[in-house]
Motif scaffolding. Structure first.
Motif, short mmCIF file in Angstrom:
data_model
loop_
_atom_site.label_atom_id
_atom_site.label_comp_id
_atom_site.label_asym_id
_atom_site.label_seq_id
_atom_site.Cartn_x
_atom_site.Cartn_y
_atom_site.Cartn_z
N SER A 288 94.38 -26.22 30.00
CA SER A 288 95.57 -25.92 30.79
C SER A 288 95.96 -27.13 31.63
CB SER A 288 95.25 -24.72 31.69
OG SER A 288 96.18 -24.59 32.72
N HIS A 289 94.98 -27.70 32.31
CA HIS A 289 95.19 -28.88 33.17
C HIS A 289 94.02 -29.85 32.99
CE1 HIS A 289 97.66 -25.89 35.23
NE2 HIS A 289 98.24 -26.85 35.93
N LEU A 290 94.29 -31.10 33.27
CA LEU A 290 93.21 -32.09 33.36
C LEU A 290 93.19 -32.66 34.77
CD1 LEU A 290 93.83 -34.25 30.14
CD2 LEU A 290 92.26 -32.30 30.38
N LEU A 291 91.99 -32.86 35.26
CA LEU A 291 91.85 -33.65 36.49
C LEU A 291 91.19 -34.96 36.05
CD1 LEU A 291 90.44 -31.02 39.04
CD2 LEU A 291 92.82 -31.53 38.45
N VAL A 292 91.93 -36.03 36.18
CA VAL A 292 91.37 -37.34 35.81
C VAL A 292 90.87 -38.00 37.09
CG1 VAL A 292 91.82 -39.58 34.74
CG2 VAL A 292 93.02 -37.53 33.90
N PHE A 293 89.59 -38.31 37.11
CA PHE A 293 88.99 -38.98 38.27
C PHE A 293 89.05 -40.48 38.02
CE2 PHE A 293 86.74 -35.57 40.66
CZ PHE A 293 86.99 -34.51 39.81
N ALA A 294 89.72 -41.17 38.93
CA ALA A 294 89.89 -42.62 38.77
C ALA A 294 89.38 -43.31 40.04
CB ALA A 294 91.36 -42.95 38.55
N SER A 295 88.44 -44.24 39.86
CA SER A 295 87.85 -44.87 41.05
C SER A 295 88.37 -46.29 41.21
CB SER A 295 86.33 -44.83 40.96
OG SER A 295 85.89 -45.40 39.77
N TYR A 296 88.31 -46.78 42.45
CA TYR A 296 88.77 -48.14 42.74
C TYR A 296 87.80 -49.16 42.17
CZ TYR A 296 92.70 -46.61 45.43
OH TYR A 296 93.90 -46.04 45.77
N LYS A 297 88.38 -50.25 41.66
CA LYS A 297 87.54 -51.29 41.07
C LYS A 297 86.90 -52.13 42.16
CE LYS A 297 90.29 -52.15 37.06
NZ LYS A 297 90.94 -53.19 36.33
N LYS A 298 87.57 -52.22 43.31
CA LYS A 298 87.04 -53.08 44.37
C LYS A 298 87.52 -52.57 45.73
CE LYS A 298 85.92 -57.67 45.55
NZ LYS A 298 84.82 -57.07 46.31
N MET A 299 86.65 -52.55 46.69
CA MET A 299 87.06 -52.25 48.06
C MET A 299 87.68 -53.51 48.65
SD MET A 299 86.67 -49.32 49.61
CE MET A 299 87.52 -48.72 48.16
N THR A 300 88.79 -53.35 49.35
CA THR A 300 89.45 -54.51 49.95
C THR A 300 89.51 -54.32 51.47
OG1 THR A 300 91.60 -53.46 49.77
CG2 THR A 300 90.93 -54.86 47.91
N LYS A 301 89.78 -55.42 52.14
CA LYS A 301 89.94 -55.38 53.61
C LYS A 301 91.08 -54.43 53.96
CE LYS A 301 89.98 -58.89 57.29
NZ LYS A 301 88.82 -58.46 58.02
N GLU A 302 92.14 -54.48 53.16
CA GLU A 302 93.32 -53.63 53.43
C GLU A 302 92.96 -52.15 53.30
OE1 GLU A 302 93.40 -56.25 51.10
OE2 GLU A 302 94.14 -57.49 52.76
N TYR A 303 92.18 -51.82 52.27
CA TYR A 303 91.79 -50.41 52.07
C TYR A 303 91.00 -49.92 53.28
CZ TYR A 303 90.20 -46.12 49.81
OH TYR A 303 89.97 -44.79 49.52
N ILE A 304 90.05 -50.74 53.72
CA ILE A 304 89.20 -50.35 54.86
C ILE A 304 90.05 -50.23 56.13
CG2 ILE A 304 87.25 -51.08 56.34
CD1 ILE A 304 85.97 -52.25 53.74
N THR A 305 91.00 -51.14 56.30
CA THR A 305 91.87 -51.07 57.49
C THR A 305 92.69 -49.77 57.47
OG1 THR A 305 92.00 -53.47 57.58
CG2 THR A 305 93.74 -52.26 58.75
N GLU A 306 93.26 -49.45 56.33
CA GLU A 306 94.05 -48.20 56.24
C GLU A 306 93.17 -46.99 56.55
OE1 GLU A 306 96.37 -47.50 52.70
OE2 GLU A 306 97.21 -49.53 52.83
N PHE A 307 91.94 -47.03 56.05
CA PHE A 307 91.01 -45.92 56.30
C PHE A 307 90.71 -45.80 57.79
CE2 PHE A 307 86.44 -44.66 56.70
CZ PHE A 307 86.61 -43.32 56.40
N MET A 308 90.53 -46.94 58.46
CA MET A 308 90.25 -46.90 59.89
C MET A 308 91.46 -46.41 60.67
SD MET A 308 87.14 -47.62 59.66
CE MET A 308 86.96 -47.05 61.32
N GLU A 309 92.65 -46.78 60.20
CA GLU A 309 93.88 -46.29 60.86
C GLU A 309 93.99 -44.77 60.75
OE1 GLU A 309 96.40 -50.45 60.43
OE2 GLU A 309 96.79 -48.81 59.02
N LEU A 310 93.59 -44.26 59.60
CA LEU A 310 93.60 -42.80 59.41
C LEU A 310 92.60 -42.14 60.36
CD1 LEU A 310 94.62 -40.34 57.72
CD2 LEU A 310 92.73 -40.78 56.14
N ASN A 311 91.41 -42.73 60.48
CA ASN A 311 90.39 -42.23 61.42
C ASN A 311 90.95 -42.20 62.83
OD1 ASN A 311 87.19 -42.04 60.74
ND2 ASN A 311 88.32 -43.13 59.16
N SER A 312 91.60 -43.29 63.19
CA SER A 312 92.14 -43.44 64.55
C SER A 312 93.17 -42.34 64.83
CB SER A 312 92.75 -44.84 64.66
OG SER A 312 93.62 -44.92 65.72
#
Ligand SMILES: Cc1cc2nc3c(=O)[nH]c(=O)nc-3n(C[C@H](O)[C@H](O)[C@H](O)COP(=O)(O)O)c2cc1C
Length: 209
Positions: free
Chosen positions: A72-96
Motif C-alpha cells: 500500500s505504502h513504502l517508507l524509504v529510510f534515507a540517511s545522510y552521507k556526512k554530518m556537516t557544521k551547518e546540519y549541527i548548527t540547524e539542530f542546535m537552533e531547533l534545540n534553542s
C-alpha cells in the motif's frame, strides 16, 4: 505486555493484498519513527513516504521483493552521507527554540557534537547515520504491529536506483532501507503460517550478576 503480543503477531509479509492503509495510520507510524532515539538526538536520516504504483515499480527494478510494488505504502529510510557544521548548527537552533534556551547555553553541547562528528571520515559518518535509521525501522515495526498493519522490512533493493528515483543524492542522502506497509494476503502469503524462528532466550541473552 502489549508490545510482546504485537511483536508475536507481526511477521515479514511476502504477499500483500490490495487493501490500502489509511493515511492517518501512515502518519502515526512516521510520527513514532520521529520519536525514536538517535545518537546525540541528531536524527541523521529522513523518511520518504511513497504511495504511487509507478514510483514503486521503478523502486523495485530487478529486486526479488515484489512487496515493493505490491504494498500500500513504502517508507524509504534515507540517511545522510556526512554530518556537516551547518546540519549541527540547524539542530542546535531547533534545540534553542524548542527548549527556549539561548544558543550561548548550548555551546558545550554543540562543540561536543562538532568534535565527535566533524572528525569522522565520510565512511564512518555514513555508517553511523545508517545505524540511526535502523533504530527508526525497529520503532516502525512495533508501531505498525500495534495498529495491526503488516510490514516487510527490506534491504533487498538497489539503493542507487532508489537514490536516483527519489532525488536523494542532491539532498546529501542515501537510501538504506525500505519498509513496505499494507495488509497480508490471507490466501497467497506463504509466510503466514510459518512459525517464528528465534533463539532460546537463555542462548540469546546472558545475565551477569
Ligand atoms: C534490515 C532487514 C532487512 C531485511 N530485508 C528483507 C528483504 O529484502 N526481503 C524480505 O522478504 N525480508 C527481509 N527482511 C525480513 C527478515 O528476513 C525477517 O525479519 C526475519 O526472517 C525474521 O522473520 P519475521 O520478521 O517474520 O519475524 C529483512 C529484515 C530486516 C530487519
Amino acid at each position: 505486555m502489549k508490545s510482546l503480543e504485537h511483536l508475536s503477531w507481526r511477521y515479514t509479509v511476502k504477499k500483500f493484498s490490495n487493501q490500502k492503509v489509511d493515511q492517518e495510520n501512515v502518519e502515526k507510524i512516521v510520527e513514532a519513527i520521529n520519536l525514536s532515539a538517535s545518537s546525540g538526538g541528531l536524527q541523521p536520516y529522513r523518511v520518504i513516504v511513497v504511495e504511487n504504483k509507478e514510483v514503486q515499480k521503478r523502486l523495485r527494478a530487478d529486486s526479488f521483493n515484489a512487496q515493493i510494488e505490491e504494498a500500500s505504502h513504502l517508507l524509504v529510510f534515507a540517511s545522510y552521507k556526512k554530518m556537516t557544521k551547518e546540519y549541527i548548527t540547524e539542530f542546535m537552533e531547533l534545540n534553542s527554540k524548542v527548549r527556549n534556551m539561548p544558543m550561548s547555553e548550548l555551546e558545550d553541547y554543540k562543540s561536543a557534537l562538532e568534535f565527535y562528528h566533524l572528525n569522522k571520515t565520510e565512511e564512518e559518518s555514513a555508517i553511523w547515520a545508517a545505524k540511526q535509521a535502523y533504530i527508526g525501522l525497529g520503532t516502525a515495526l512495533i508501531a505498525a504491529a500495534e495498529l495491526q498493519i503488516d510490514t516487510t522490512p527490506m534491504e533487498g533493493f538497489d539503493p542507487e536506483i532508489a537514490n536516483k528515483v527519489l532525488g536523494l543524492k542532491e539532498k546529501g542522502l542515501q537510501s538504506v532501507l525500505i519498509l513496505a506497509l499494507g495488509y497480508r494476503d490471507l490466501e497467497n502469503d506463504w509466510n503466514i503460517e510459518l512459525k517464528k524462528v528465534r533463539l532460546p532466550i537463555n542462548e540469546f541473552s546472558t545475565i551477569i550478576k
